[in-house]
Design a protein around this motif. Structure first.
Motif, PDB file in Angstrom:
ATOM      1  N   GLY A  54       0.890  -1.116   0.021  1.00 26.80           N
ATOM      2  CA  GLY A  54      -0.070   0.026   0.011  1.00 26.80           C
ATOM      3  C   GLY A  54       0.963   1.253   0.093  1.00 26.80           C
ATOM      4  N   ARG A  55       0.129   2.283  -0.274  1.00 24.35           N
ATOM      5  CA  ARG A  55       1.071   3.573  -0.226  1.00 24.35           C
ATOM      6  C   ARG A  55       1.356   3.716   1.181  1.00 24.35           C
ATOM      7  NH1 ARG A  55      -0.208   8.417   1.439  1.00 24.35           N
ATOM      8  NH2 ARG A  55      -2.410   7.894   1.951  1.00 24.35           N
ATOM      9  N   LEU A  56       0.579   3.236   2.159  1.00 20.13           N
ATOM     10  CA  LEU A  56       0.642   3.408   3.634  1.00 20.13           C
ATOM     11  C   LEU A  56       0.466   2.075   4.105  1.00 20.13           C
ATOM     12  CD1 LEU A  56       1.399   5.638   5.888  1.00 20.13           C
ATOM     13  CD2 LEU A  56      -1.154   5.759   6.045  1.00 20.13           C
ATOM     14  N   ASN A  57       1.543   1.555   4.883  1.00 15.66           N
ATOM     15  CA  ASN A  57       1.235   0.164   5.478  1.00 15.66           C
ATOM     16  C   ASN A  57       1.380   0.241   7.073  1.00 15.66           C
ATOM     17  OD1 ASN A  57       1.639  -1.453   3.094  1.00 15.66           O
ATOM     18  ND2 ASN A  57       3.606  -0.319   2.995  1.00 15.66           N
ATOM     19  N   ILE A  58       0.280  -0.218   7.840  1.00 21.87           N
ATOM     20  CA  ILE A  58      -0.021   0.264   9.168  1.00 21.87           C
ATOM     21  C   ILE A  58      -0.184  -0.969  10.076  1.00 21.87           C
ATOM     22  CG2 ILE A  58      -1.862   1.328  10.611  1.00 21.87           C
ATOM     23  CD1 ILE A  58      -2.837   2.878   8.246  1.00 21.87           C
ATOM     24  N   LEU A  59       0.497  -1.002  11.126  1.00 18.05           N
ATOM     25  CA  LEU A  59       0.419  -1.903  12.089  1.00 18.05           C
ATOM     26  C   LEU A  59      -0.336  -1.501  13.283  1.00 18.05           C
ATOM     27  CD1 LEU A  59       1.287  -4.613  13.276  1.00 18.05           C
ATOM     28  CD2 LEU A  59       3.543  -3.479  14.246  1.00 18.05           C
ATOM     29  N   VAL A  60      -1.488  -1.980  13.718  1.00 18.61           N
ATOM     30  CA  VAL A  60      -2.199  -1.679  14.721  1.00 18.61           C
ATOM     31  C   VAL A  60      -2.507  -2.767  15.750  1.00 18.61           C
ATOM     32  CG1 VAL A  60      -4.932  -1.376  15.329  1.00 18.61           C
ATOM     33  CG2 VAL A  60      -3.889  -0.487  13.176  1.00 18.61           C
ATOM     34  N   THR A  61      -2.155  -2.157  16.866  1.00 19.97           N
ATOM     35  CA  THR A  61      -2.240  -2.995  18.272  1.00 19.97           C
ATOM     36  C   THR A  61      -2.901  -2.285  19.182  1.00 19.97           C
ATOM     37  OG1 THR A  61      -0.169  -4.073  17.690  1.00 19.97           O
ATOM     38  CG2 THR A  61      -0.975  -4.274  19.939  1.00 19.97           C
ATOM     39  N   LYS A  90      -2.494  -0.788   3.397  1.00 19.08           N
ATOM     40  CA  LYS A  90      -2.467  -2.145   3.882  1.00 19.08           C
ATOM     41  C   LYS A  90      -2.427  -2.034   5.488  1.00 19.08           C
ATOM     42  CE  LYS A  90      -2.885  -4.633   0.184  1.00 19.08           C
ATOM     43  NZ  LYS A  90      -1.743  -5.519  -0.228  1.00 19.08           N
ATOM     44  N   VAL A  91      -3.300  -2.746   6.105  1.00 19.01           N
ATOM     45  CA  VAL A  91      -3.392  -2.939   7.510  1.00 19.01           C
ATOM     46  C   VAL A  91      -3.113  -4.165   8.024  1.00 19.01           C
ATOM     47  CG1 VAL A  91      -4.821  -2.032   9.391  1.00 19.01           C
ATOM     48  CG2 VAL A  91      -5.080  -0.972   7.307  1.00 19.01           C
ATOM     49  N   ILE A  92      -2.332  -4.344   9.075  1.00 19.82           N
ATOM     50  CA  ILE A  92      -2.102  -5.507   9.823  1.00 19.82           C
ATOM     51  C   ILE A  92      -2.576  -5.259  11.400  1.00 19.82           C
ATOM     52  CG2 ILE A  92      -0.451  -7.137  10.880  1.00 19.82           C
ATOM     53  CD1 ILE A  92       1.415  -6.304   8.753  1.00 19.82           C
ATOM     54  N   PHE A  93      -3.461  -5.858  11.713  1.00 18.56           N
ATOM     55  CA  PHE A  93      -4.325  -5.882  13.171  1.00 18.56           C
ATOM     56  C   PHE A  93      -3.647  -7.113  14.151  1.00 18.56           C
ATOM     57  CE2 PHE A  93      -7.618  -3.792  10.594  1.00 18.56           C
ATOM     58  CZ  PHE A  93      -7.848  -2.592  11.484  1.00 18.56           C
ATOM     59  N   THR A  94      -3.052  -6.791  14.977  1.00 15.53           N
ATOM     60  CA  THR A  94      -2.980  -7.848  15.981  1.00 15.53           C
ATOM     61  C   THR A  94      -3.922  -7.861  17.110  1.00 15.53           C
ATOM     62  OG1 THR A  94      -1.629  -6.516  17.604  1.00 15.53           O
ATOM     63  CG2 THR A  94      -0.403  -7.874  15.617  1.00 15.53           C
ATOM     64  N   LYS A 117     -10.696  -6.336   2.178  1.00 13.83           N
ATOM     65  CA  LYS A 117      -9.383  -7.303   1.720  1.00 13.83           C
ATOM     66  C   LYS A 117      -8.149  -6.851   1.964  1.00 13.83           C
ATOM     67  CE  LYS A 117     -12.625 -10.156   0.549  1.00 13.83           C
ATOM     68  NZ  LYS A 117     -12.962 -11.268   1.687  1.00 13.83           N
ATOM     69  N   ASN A 118      -8.078  -5.453   2.183  1.00 16.50           N
ATOM     70  CA  ASN A 118      -6.513  -4.847   2.483  1.00 16.50           C
ATOM     71  C   ASN A 118      -6.092  -4.799   3.749  1.00 16.50           C
ATOM     72  OD1 ASN A 118      -8.500  -3.069   3.021  1.00 16.50           O
ATOM     73  ND2 ASN A 118      -7.114  -1.284   3.183  1.00 16.50           N
TER      74      ASN A 118
END
Length: 216
Positions: A54-61, A90-94, A117-118
């Motif tokens: 993604g233009r912005l890749n995000i990690l969320v906790t 694009k987002v990664i959730f933990t 889906k992202n």
């Protein structure tokens, strides 16, 4: 006494401890970054079965909050609504823990991921993949201590939501914001400005450079 910042060392001394017995050694969490052989981007994507393109890749906790006026449900909803306002991400959730509020947070994240889906969510990445995710994402969002202690060592911006990390010493890479959609969104936009990125490049973490055990 071994503290993780100079400010914490001063606090312990103010409590009456002998200064010669109080030492700032930095945070052990920072040491893990230097000692682990972190995954490169391709390997991390393979392990996660998820592309960070993604233009912005995000990690969320995001963890439950118990002492704040706004409930965990309202806060995670505000965060998800702020993420909805972003494009080409694009987002990664933990996932959170298993208490009542944690289950509510996890359910809301799971429902969100099904519709988007992202995004992906993971129960736990483990230390190696989690630190590798911080390294290869553009921004860390939530209320976890990892955004306060580990993320600055990667010179990555942190959006710290609410009061869960209140009174923690914070690097210049950390942007505090209230758990409201507009504030979270504005903090994300601020973190990607040229001025903020320039400040990040010159920043040093207040939690040391990763040689805590040697100092201890």
């Amino acid at each position: 006494h071994f503290t993780s910042t100079d400010q914490y060392r001063n606090r312990v001394i103010q409590l009456g401890e002998i200064p010669e017995n109080v030492h700032n050694v930095g945070a052990l969490g920072v040491e893990n970054i230097n000692k682990l052989n972190l995954l490169d981007k391709n390997k991390l994507e393979s392990e996660l079965n998820f592309k960070l393109n993604g233009r912005l890749n995000i990690l969320v906790t995001f963890h439950p909050v118990t002492l704040e006026q706004n409930s965990s449900k309202k806060q995670i909803l505000a965060l998800l609504e702020a993420i909805d306002m972003l494009e080409n991400i694009k987002v990664i959730f933990t996932k959170s823990n298993a208490d009542t509020d944690g289950r509510i947070i996890n359910q809301m994240i799971e429902e969100y991921v099904k519709k988007n889906k992202n995004c992906r969510c993971y129960s736990s990445l483990g230390q190696l993949k989690y630190l590798s995710a911080i390294k290869h994402c553009d921004i860390v969002i939530g209320n976890s201590s990892s955004g306060i202690i580990e993320a600055p060592s990667f010179k990555k911006p942190t959006i710290n939501i609410g009061d869960r990390q209140e009174n923690r010493i914070k690097a210049d890479s950390v942007i505090d914001c209230e758990p409201r959609k507009e504030e979270i969104y504005n903090a994300i936009i601020k973190s990607q400005t040229k001025d903020f990125m320039k400040k990040l490049s010159k920043m040093n973490s207040p939690y040391g450079n990763g040689n805590s055990s040697e100092k201890i």
